[in-house]
Design a protein around this motif. Structure first.
Motif: not given
Length: 154
Positions: A104-129
């Motif tokens: 999604l555009p502008f949701l994470a605007t750099g590597y630091d924010q991308a890492w935080k987004l990944y950490q928040a997203q990871k449990p949901y990704l793991e469950k879906k996968l």
């Protein structure tokens, strides 16, 4: 003995398929050429696996869509046609919105924010996968990108 199969995606996320057969030689398709950021990471991963196993476990990277095209890779791994694969996670947003979050555009605007987004997203990704017979191994953020349009975006 059942082994798990690997898929790499971008966010480049690595997954293991629960239904893979035991193997010492795996194929890992990727849609991108050898010089692509994510293919280079996949090759580093393959080397690390080979080094860690003393060369007993070999994974062959099939770059540039030479084995499967980008939209086919995830299904090929789920169906055990390939034991591993690298995918762009957001390409599968039609399956579940969790797959498009990092795109999604502008949701994470750099590597630091991308890492935080990944950490928040990871449990949901793991469950879906897991519900699709796979297990998350790792993810790598895309380098910064732009949006191009012939109209002003506010």
């Amino acid at each position: 003995m059942k082994n798990k199969t690997l898929v790499l995606t971008a966010l480049a996320t690595a997954l293991f398929s629960v239904n893979a057969s035991a193997a010492t030689q795996w194929d890992l398709p990727t849609a991108y050429p050898d010089s692509n950021f994510h293919t280079e990471i996949a090759m580093r991963f393959v080397k690390a696996v080979s080094d860690a196993t003393g060369g007993e476990f070999k994974i062959t990277v099939h770059s540039n869509a030479s084995l499967f095209k980008a939209p086919e890779i995830k299904r090929a791994v789920q169906g055990n046609q390939a034991q591993a694969g690298e995918i762009l996670l957001s390409n599968f947003a039609n399956e579940d919105p969790i797959y498009e979050l990092d795109g999604l555009p502008f949701l994470a605007t750099g590597y630091d924010q991308a890492w935080k987004l990944y950490q928040a997203q990871k449990p949901y990704l793991e469950k879906k996968l897991a519900s699709q017979g796979m297990q998350l191994l790792y993810s790598v953020a895309w380098p910064p990108q732009g949006i191009y349009t012939n109209k002003v975006l506010n």
